[in-house]
Design a protein around this motif. Structure first.
Motif, PDB file in Angstrom:
ATOM      1  N   SER A  76       0.798  -1.222   0.000  1.00 52.17           N
ATOM      2  CA  SER A  76       0.000   0.000   0.000  1.00 52.17           C
ATOM      3  C   SER A  76       0.833   1.274   0.000  1.00 52.17           C
ATOM      4  CB  SER A  76      -0.913   0.026   1.227  1.00 52.17           C
ATOM      5  OG  SER A  76      -2.024  -0.778   0.995  1.00 52.17           O
ATOM      6  N   TYR A  79       2.541   2.275  -3.322  1.00 49.87           N
ATOM      7  CA  TYR A  79       1.541   2.611  -4.343  1.00 49.87           C
ATOM      8  C   TYR A  79       0.896   3.967  -4.041  1.00 49.87           C
ATOM      9  CZ  TYR A  79      -2.378   2.141  -7.548  1.00 49.87           C
ATOM     10  OH  TYR A  79      -3.293   2.353  -8.538  1.00 49.87           O
ATOM     11  N   ALA A  80       0.490   4.153  -2.770  1.00 46.60           N
ATOM     12  CA  ALA A  80      -0.127   5.429  -2.400  1.00 46.60           C
ATOM     13  C   ALA A  80       0.863   6.582  -2.579  1.00 46.60           C
ATOM     14  CB  ALA A  80      -0.620   5.373  -0.951  1.00 46.60           C
ATOM     15  N   LEU A  83       1.219   7.354  -6.268  1.00 47.83           N
ATOM     16  CA  LEU A  83       0.021   8.050  -6.749  1.00 47.83           C
ATOM     17  C   LEU A  83       0.037   9.517  -6.351  1.00 47.83           C
ATOM     18  CD1 LEU A  83      -3.012   5.680  -6.199  1.00 47.83           C
ATOM     19  CD2 LEU A  83      -2.330   6.760  -8.314  1.00 47.83           C
ATOM     20  N   VAL A  84       0.343   9.765  -5.076  1.00 46.42           N
ATOM     21  CA  VAL A  84       0.382  11.147  -4.587  1.00 46.42           C
ATOM     22  C   VAL A  84       1.432  11.943  -5.359  1.00 46.42           C
ATOM     23  CG1 VAL A  84       1.024  12.577  -2.611  1.00 46.42           C
ATOM     24  CG2 VAL A  84      -0.531  10.661  -2.285  1.00 46.42           C
ATOM     25  N   THR A  87       0.369  12.575  -9.055  1.00 50.45           N
ATOM     26  CA  THR A  87      -0.855  13.352  -9.214  1.00 50.45           C
ATOM     27  C   THR A  87      -0.682  14.797  -8.748  1.00 50.45           C
ATOM     28  OG1 THR A  87      -2.032  11.322  -8.723  1.00 50.45           O
ATOM     29  CG2 THR A  87      -3.332  13.331  -8.792  1.00 50.45           C
ATOM     30  N   ARG A 100       0.666   6.789 -16.055  1.00 50.55           N
ATOM     31  CA  ARG A 100      -0.162   5.842 -16.816  1.00 50.55           C
ATOM     32  C   ARG A 100      -0.213   4.493 -16.126  1.00 50.55           C
ATOM     33  NH1 ARG A 100      -1.158   6.417 -22.931  1.00 50.55           N
ATOM     34  NH2 ARG A 100      -1.739   8.604 -22.959  1.00 50.55           N
ATOM     35  N   CYS A 102       0.343   3.827 -12.923  1.00 49.89           N
ATOM     36  CA  CYS A 102      -0.382   3.903 -11.650  1.00 49.89           C
ATOM     37  C   CYS A 102      -1.891   3.929 -11.867  1.00 49.89           C
ATOM     38  CB  CYS A 102       0.035   5.148 -10.865  1.00 49.89           C
ATOM     39  SG  CYS A 102       1.662   5.033 -10.145  1.00 49.89           S
ATOM     40  N   TYR A 103      -2.318   4.628 -12.917  1.00 48.04           N
ATOM     41  CA  TYR A 103      -3.743   4.811 -13.149  1.00 48.04           C
ATOM     42  C   TYR A 103      -4.333   3.734 -14.055  1.00 48.04           C
ATOM     43  CZ  TYR A 103      -4.261   9.262 -10.797  1.00 48.04           C
ATOM     44  OH  TYR A 103      -4.349  10.245  -9.842  1.00 48.04           O
ATOM     45  N   ASN A 104      -3.461   2.868 -14.583  1.00 49.64           N
ATOM     46  CA  ASN A 104      -3.919   1.807 -15.457  1.00 49.64           C
ATOM     47  C   ASN A 104      -4.964   0.934 -14.746  1.00 49.64           C
ATOM     48  OD1 ASN A 104      -3.918  -0.860 -16.789  1.00 49.64           O
ATOM     49  ND2 ASN A 104      -2.361   0.123 -18.054  1.00 49.64           N
ATOM     50  N   SER A 105      -6.034   0.588 -15.480  1.00 53.18           N
ATOM     51  CA  SER A 105      -7.119  -0.197 -14.883  1.00 53.18           C
ATOM     52  C   SER A 105      -6.597  -1.493 -14.270  1.00 53.18           C
ATOM     53  CB  SER A 105      -8.162  -0.536 -15.936  1.00 53.18           C
ATOM     54  OG  SER A 105      -8.622   0.623 -16.542  1.00 53.18           O
ATOM     55  N   VAL A 108      -4.991  -0.827 -10.923  1.00 54.22           N
ATOM     56  CA  VAL A 108      -5.961  -0.477  -9.890  1.00 54.22           C
ATOM     57  C   VAL A 108      -6.764  -1.700  -9.465  1.00 54.22           C
ATOM     58  CG1 VAL A 108      -7.856   1.032  -9.274  1.00 54.22           C
ATOM     59  CG2 VAL A 108      -6.110   1.851 -10.825  1.00 54.22           C
ATOM     60  N   TYR A 109      -7.205  -2.496 -10.467  1.00 55.18           N
ATOM     61  CA  TYR A 109      -7.993  -3.683 -10.123  1.00 55.18           C
ATOM     62  C   TYR A 109      -7.153  -4.692  -9.348  1.00 55.18           C
ATOM     63  CZ  TYR A 109     -12.063  -2.250 -12.807  1.00 55.18           C
ATOM     64  OH  TYR A 109     -13.166  -1.583 -13.253  1.00 55.18           O
ATOM     65  N   TYR A 111      -4.684  -3.986  -7.328  1.00 61.51           N
ATOM     66  CA  TYR A 111      -4.595  -3.470  -5.963  1.00 61.51           C
ATOM     67  C   TYR A 111      -5.894  -3.724  -5.202  1.00 61.51           C
ATOM     68  CZ  TYR A 111      -4.083  -0.325  -2.056  1.00 61.51           C
ATOM     69  OH  TYR A 111      -4.031   0.182  -0.795  1.00 61.51           O
ATOM     70  N   LEU A 112      -7.002  -3.513  -5.910  1.00 60.04           N
ATOM     71  CA  LEU A 112      -8.322  -3.697  -5.307  1.00 60.04           C
ATOM     72  C   LEU A 112      -8.519  -5.146  -4.857  1.00 60.04           C
ATOM     73  CD1 LEU A 112     -10.687  -1.774  -4.971  1.00 60.04           C
ATOM     74  CD2 LEU A 112     -11.640  -2.697  -7.064  1.00 60.04           C
TER      75      LEU A 112
ATOM     76  N   LEU B 118      -8.652   8.843  -7.886  1.00 60.24           N
ATOM     77  CA  LEU B 118      -8.050   7.586  -7.444  1.00 60.24           C
ATOM     78  C   LEU B 118      -7.196   7.777  -6.197  1.00 60.24           C
ATOM     79  CD1 LEU B 118      -7.625   4.606  -8.008  1.00 60.24           C
ATOM     80  CD2 LEU B 118      -5.668   5.208  -9.411  1.00 60.24           C
ATOM     81  N   VAL B 119      -6.420   8.862  -6.165  1.00 65.65           N
ATOM     82  CA  VAL B 119      -5.566   9.110  -5.003  1.00 65.65           C
ATOM     83  C   VAL B 119      -6.405   9.203  -3.746  1.00 65.65           C
ATOM     84  CG1 VAL B 119      -3.792  10.579  -4.044  1.00 65.65           C
ATOM     85  CG2 VAL B 119      -4.104  10.492  -6.479  1.00 65.65           C
ATOM     86  N   ALA B 141     -11.179   3.342 -11.109  1.00 66.04           N
ATOM     87  CA  ALA B 141     -10.451   2.439 -12.011  1.00 66.04           C
ATOM     88  C   ALA B 141     -11.043   2.461 -13.411  1.00 66.04           C
ATOM     89  CB  ALA B 141     -10.480   1.023 -11.459  1.00 66.04           C
ATOM     90  N   ASP B 144      -9.954   5.657 -16.634  1.00 69.74           N
ATOM     91  CA  ASP B 144      -8.927   5.597 -17.680  1.00 69.74           C
ATOM     92  C   ASP B 144      -9.354   4.743 -18.868  1.00 69.74           C
ATOM     93  OD1 ASP B 144      -7.112   7.216 -16.332  1.00 69.74           O
ATOM     94  OD2 ASP B 144      -5.462   6.003 -17.129  1.00 69.74           O
TER      95      ASP B 144
END
Lengths: 127, 197
Positions: A76, A79-80, A83-84, A87, A100, A102-105, A108-109, A111-112, B118-119, B141, B144
């Motif tokens: 975590s 990654y956080a 991202l910070v 962004t 790109r 970090c924000y790639n689907s 994110v999925y 990580y989720l 997202l952040v 998510a 993008d």
């Protein structure tokens, strides 16, 4: 540039304040530090439970104990932080590739799914 | 010789005001003393398109029928030369092009990708301990993927939902953390005072 400096000061202030607080107060013995409402209501741990203890142990260089308090922080935190950084601290878009990623689907999925898995697993094996 | 500077900054002769793909000083179109036109891309970020061919940081000859595109904007460069003629009065006035055609057909993207939150969604999940943050991540998510598959309204809608869920998660999270912490402290104090003996 001006806004960047303000943001750096705010983020640094929050991190330093949290670190100082958790250096001097052991969360296992101190009353008054924030409590996890999910844990208090359900008796189950949330994915972030143990973060305060982990940071306390990390600041006192008990790396192993910190790891056991919340191993998920190993995933975590970077990654956080990434991202910070991309962004809020990159107005000129120099780190476009990392952004790109970090924000790639898929990222994110992943990580989720990891978060939810960790949430379930830690409550089963009592981590 | 006449030089027309094109870009987003107001120092240009042709100012393309609200197209974020246009650089501050994007390109120059030059009409030399013999009446020939040349286009120079002045190190723009996204390049200049002449009849669909990308030019970047280099120079080409222009014919009066050539179509010059910058970002999402087609440049009416010919009219500037023709109506401007040789009068020095026109040389100082600049044309401002508002890029208004981007929303009507849905083909042109709105200027920038919406902030997916997202952040905030992830910080909320980490620090506010509640499942709202997770819902927020799910929507964030999607932004993008929708954006790059050109579903701009879908992306904006997903970003909006991510934001809404974040704020609910944040509000309820902070509130419940405060309540539980206060409760914990009071309960502890009462235990300490022997209230339950």
């Amino acid at each position: 540039m001006h806004f960047i400096k303000t943001k750096i000061v705010i983020v640094a202030a929050v991190i330093v304040a949290g670190a100082v607080l958790l250096f001097f107060f052991n969360p296992e013995e101190t009353r008054g530090l924030p409590k996890c409402p999910f844990y208090m209501l359900t008796g189950l741990k949330c994915p972030a439970c143990g973060t305060q203890r982990a940071v306390y142990n990390l600041l006192h260089l008990n790396i192993q104990k910190a790891f056991y308090c919340n191993p998920f922080m190993l995933i975590s935190t970077p990654y956080a932080a990434a991202l910070v950084a991309v962004t809020w601290f990159d107005p000129k878009g120099k780190s476009e590739k990392i952004k790109r990623l970090c924000y790639n689907s898929i990222t994110v999925y992943t990580y989720l799914v990891l978060t939810v898995l960790w949430w379930i697993v830690r409550n089963i094996i009592k981590l | 010789m006449k030089i027309i500077k094109v870009g987003r900054s107001s120092s240009n002769d042709i100012v393309i005001s609200d197209d974020l793909k246009v650089s501050g000083t994007h390109c120059q179109i030059i009409k030399d003393d013999y009446g020939n036109y040349r286009l120079i891309d002045t190190n723009s970020l996204n390049g200049t398109y002449v009849n669909g061919v990308k030019i970047r940081n280099s120079e080409v000859r222009l014919n009066p029928s050539d179509v010059v595109c910058i970002g999402n904007t087609t440049l009416p460069w010919q009219t500037y030369f023709y109506s401007g003629g040789n009068s020095t009065e026109r040389d100082r006035s600049n044309i401002v092009i508002h890029n208004n055609n981007m929303n009507d057909a849905g083909n042109y993207p709105p200027q920038t990708k919406p902030d997916s939150f997202l952040v905030w969604a992830i910080l909320c999940t980490l620090f506010c301990c509640l499942p709202f943050g997770i819902v927020s991540i799910v929507y964030a998510a999607k932004v993008d993927g929708l954006w790059y598959s050109k579903d701009y309204t879908g992306a904006i809608e997903a970003a909006r939902k991510a934001r809404t869920w974040f704020w609910w998660g944040f509000g309820i999270g902070i509130f419940s953390i405060l309540i539980t912490t206060i409760f914990y402290v009071i309960w502890g104090a009462m235990l300490g005072l022997g209230a339950f003996h």
